[in-house]
Design a protein around this motif. Sequence first.
Motif, PDB file in Angstrom:
ATOM      1  N   LEU A 141       0.829  -1.198   0.000  1.00  0.00           N
ATOM      2  CA  LEU A 141       0.000   0.000   0.000  1.00  0.00           C
ATOM      3  C   LEU A 141       0.872   1.260   0.000  1.00  0.00           C
ATOM      4  N   GLY A 142       1.916   1.264   0.821  1.00  0.00           N
ATOM      5  CA  GLY A 142       2.824   2.408   0.866  1.00  0.00           C
ATOM      6  C   GLY A 142       3.541   2.634  -0.452  1.00  0.00           C
ATOM      7  N   GLU A 143       3.923   1.556  -1.102  1.00  0.00           N
ATOM      8  CA  GLU A 143       4.572   1.691  -2.414  1.00  0.00           C
ATOM      9  C   GLU A 143       3.599   2.239  -3.447  1.00  0.00           C
ATOM     10  N   ASP A 144       2.326   1.855  -3.343  1.00  0.00           N
ATOM     11  CA  ASP A 144       1.304   2.419  -4.232  1.00  0.00           C
ATOM     12  C   ASP A 144       1.147   3.924  -3.993  1.00  0.00           C
ATOM     13  N   VAL A 145       1.191   4.335  -2.728  1.00  0.00           N
ATOM     14  CA  VAL A 145       1.092   5.759  -2.398  1.00  0.00           C
ATOM     15  C   VAL A 145       2.278   6.513  -2.999  1.00  0.00           C
ATOM     16  N   CYS A 146       3.472   5.974  -2.845  1.00  0.00           N
ATOM     17  CA  CYS A 146       4.663   6.632  -3.402  1.00  0.00           C
ATOM     18  C   CYS A 146       4.571   6.738  -4.922  1.00  0.00           C
ATOM     19  N   LEU A 147       4.074   5.704  -5.574  1.00  0.00           N
ATOM     20  CA  LEU A 147       3.905   5.732  -7.023  1.00  0.00           C
ATOM     21  C   LEU A 147       2.896   6.792  -7.433  1.00  0.00           C
ATOM     22  N   ALA A 148       1.795   6.888  -6.704  1.00  0.00           N
ATOM     23  CA  ALA A 148       0.780   7.900  -7.001  1.00  0.00           C
ATOM     24  C   ALA A 148       1.340   9.305  -6.803  1.00  0.00           C
ATOM     25  N   VAL A 149       2.148   9.488  -5.771  1.00  0.00           N
ATOM     26  CA  VAL A 149       2.763  10.797  -5.530  1.00  0.00           C
ATOM     27  C   VAL A 149       3.694  11.156  -6.683  1.00  0.00           C
ATOM     28  N   ASN A 150       4.465  10.195  -7.149  1.00  0.00           N
ATOM     29  CA  ASN A 150       5.380  10.454  -8.267  1.00  0.00           C
ATOM     30  C   ASN A 150       4.628  10.851  -9.535  1.00  0.00           C
ATOM     31  N   GLN A 151       3.410  10.354  -9.699  1.00  0.00           N
ATOM     32  CA  GLN A 151       2.630  10.633 -10.898  1.00  0.00           C
ATOM     33  C   GLN A 151       1.743  11.872 -10.762  1.00  0.00           C
ATOM     34  N   SER A 152       1.700  12.453  -9.586  1.00  0.00           N
ATOM     35  CA  SER A 152       0.817  13.608  -9.375  1.00  0.00           C
ATOM     36  C   SER A 152       1.373  14.842 -10.075  1.00  0.00           C
ATOM     37  N   ASN A 153       0.454  15.685 -10.519  1.00  0.00           N
ATOM     38  CA  ASN A 153       0.844  16.912 -11.208  1.00  0.00           C
ATOM     39  C   ASN A 153       0.500  18.167 -10.408  1.00  0.00           C
ATOM     40  N   SER A 154      -0.175  18.002  -9.304  1.00  0.00           N
ATOM     41  CA  SER A 154      -0.535  19.162  -8.488  1.00  0.00           C
ATOM     42  C   SER A 154      -0.139  18.917  -7.044  1.00  0.00           C
ATOM     43  N   PHE A 155      -0.126  19.973  -6.268  1.00  0.00           N
ATOM     44  CA  PHE A 155       0.237  19.922  -4.852  1.00  0.00           C
ATOM     45  C   PHE A 155       1.608  19.255  -4.670  1.00  0.00           C
ATOM     46  N   LYS A 156       2.579  19.671  -5.448  1.00  0.00           N
ATOM     47  CA  LYS A 156       3.909  19.052  -5.436  1.00  0.00           C
ATOM     48  C   LYS A 156       4.571  19.091  -4.066  1.00  0.00           C
ATOM     49  N   VAL A 157       4.476  20.199  -3.369  1.00  0.00           N
ATOM     50  CA  VAL A 157       5.137  20.322  -2.069  1.00  0.00           C
ATOM     51  C   VAL A 157       4.500  19.379  -1.060  1.00  0.00           C
ATOM     52  N   GLU A 158       3.168  19.406  -0.988  1.00  0.00           N
ATOM     53  CA  GLU A 158       2.473  18.544  -0.045  1.00  0.00           C
ATOM     54  C   GLU A 158       2.703  17.069  -0.370  1.00  0.00           C
ATOM     55  N   CYS A 159       2.637  16.733  -1.649  1.00  0.00           N
ATOM     56  CA  CYS A 159       2.847  15.343  -2.064  1.00  0.00           C
ATOM     57  C   CYS A 159       4.280  14.896  -1.799  1.00  0.00           C
ATOM     58  N   GLY A 160       5.222  15.803  -1.987  1.00  0.00           N
ATOM     59  CA  GLY A 160       6.619  15.479  -1.714  1.00  0.00           C
ATOM     60  C   GLY A 160       6.842  15.175  -0.241  1.00  0.00           C
ATOM     61  N   GLU A 161       6.211  15.941   0.613  1.00  0.00           N
ATOM     62  CA  GLU A 161       6.318  15.696   2.056  1.00  0.00           C
ATOM     63  C   GLU A 161       5.675  14.365   2.420  1.00  0.00           C
ATOM     64  N   LEU A 162       4.538  14.080   1.843  1.00  0.00           N
ATOM     65  CA  LEU A 162       3.869  12.800   2.088  1.00  0.00           C
ATOM     66  C   LEU A 162       4.760  11.649   1.644  1.00  0.00           C
ATOM     67  N   ARG A 163       5.374  11.790   0.486  1.00  0.00           N
ATOM     68  CA  ARG A 163       6.236  10.728  -0.029  1.00  0.00           C
ATOM     69  C   ARG A 163       7.419  10.478   0.907  1.00  0.00           C
ATOM     70  N   LYS A 164       8.010  11.532   1.431  1.00  0.00           N
ATOM     71  CA  LYS A 164       9.130  11.374   2.371  1.00  0.00           C
ATOM     72  C   LYS A 164       8.700  10.586   3.602  1.00  0.00           C
ATOM     73  N   ARG A 165       7.552  10.948   4.145  1.00  0.00           N
ATOM     74  CA  ARG A 165       7.064  10.275   5.356  1.00  0.00           C
ATOM     75  C   ARG A 165       6.710   8.818   5.084  1.00  0.00           C
ATOM     76  N   VAL A 166       6.057   8.566   3.960  1.00  0.00           N
ATOM     77  CA  VAL A 166       5.689   7.192   3.617  1.00  0.00           C
ATOM     78  C   VAL A 166       6.940   6.361   3.364  1.00  0.00           C
ATOM     79  N   SER A 167       7.921   6.936   2.689  1.00  0.00           N
ATOM     80  CA  SER A 167       9.164   6.209   2.411  1.00  0.00           C
ATOM     81  C   SER A 167       9.885   5.839   3.704  1.00  0.00           C
ATOM     82  N   ARG A 168       9.924   6.746   4.639  1.00  0.00           N
ATOM     83  CA  ARG A 168      10.558   6.459   5.930  1.00  0.00           C
ATOM     84  C   ARG A 168       9.791   5.364   6.673  1.00  0.00           C
ATOM     85  N   PHE A 169       8.474   5.462   6.623  1.00  0.00           N
ATOM     86  CA  PHE A 169       7.645   4.452   7.275  1.00  0.00           C
ATOM     87  C   PHE A 169       7.835   3.084   6.610  1.00  0.00           C
ATOM     88  N   LEU A 170       7.979   3.080   5.286  1.00  0.00           N
ATOM     89  CA  LEU A 170       8.217   1.827   4.573  1.00  0.00           C
ATOM     90  C   LEU A 170       9.530   1.187   5.006  1.00  0.00           C
TER      91      LEU A 170
END
Length: 76
Positions: free
Chosen positions: A16-45
């Motif tokens: 599930l976390g890897e799916d979230v990271c993939l979705a964040v990488n493909q997002s085109n909006s809210f780059k800053v917020e998505c980038g922060e989410l990706r960092k947190r999810v990656s650390r949690f992974l």
Amino acid sequence: MALDSDARKIFDLILLGEDVCLAVNQSNSFKVECGELRKRVSRFLEMLKNLLCFITSASTSLYLRSLNCMVAKLKD
């Protein structure tokens, strides 16, 4: 065996976390917020992967009730 069930739950969260990271990488909006989410999810992974290695190699039984509660909340 409970260990298999717990390991499967952790593995499912990792997927599930890897799916979230993939979705964040493909997002085109809210780059800053998505980038922060990706960092947190990656650390949690990283932590989940370490936990998965630990519980699958542990020779003693582990008390994982709190982990089961956390898994349920994260899936929601």
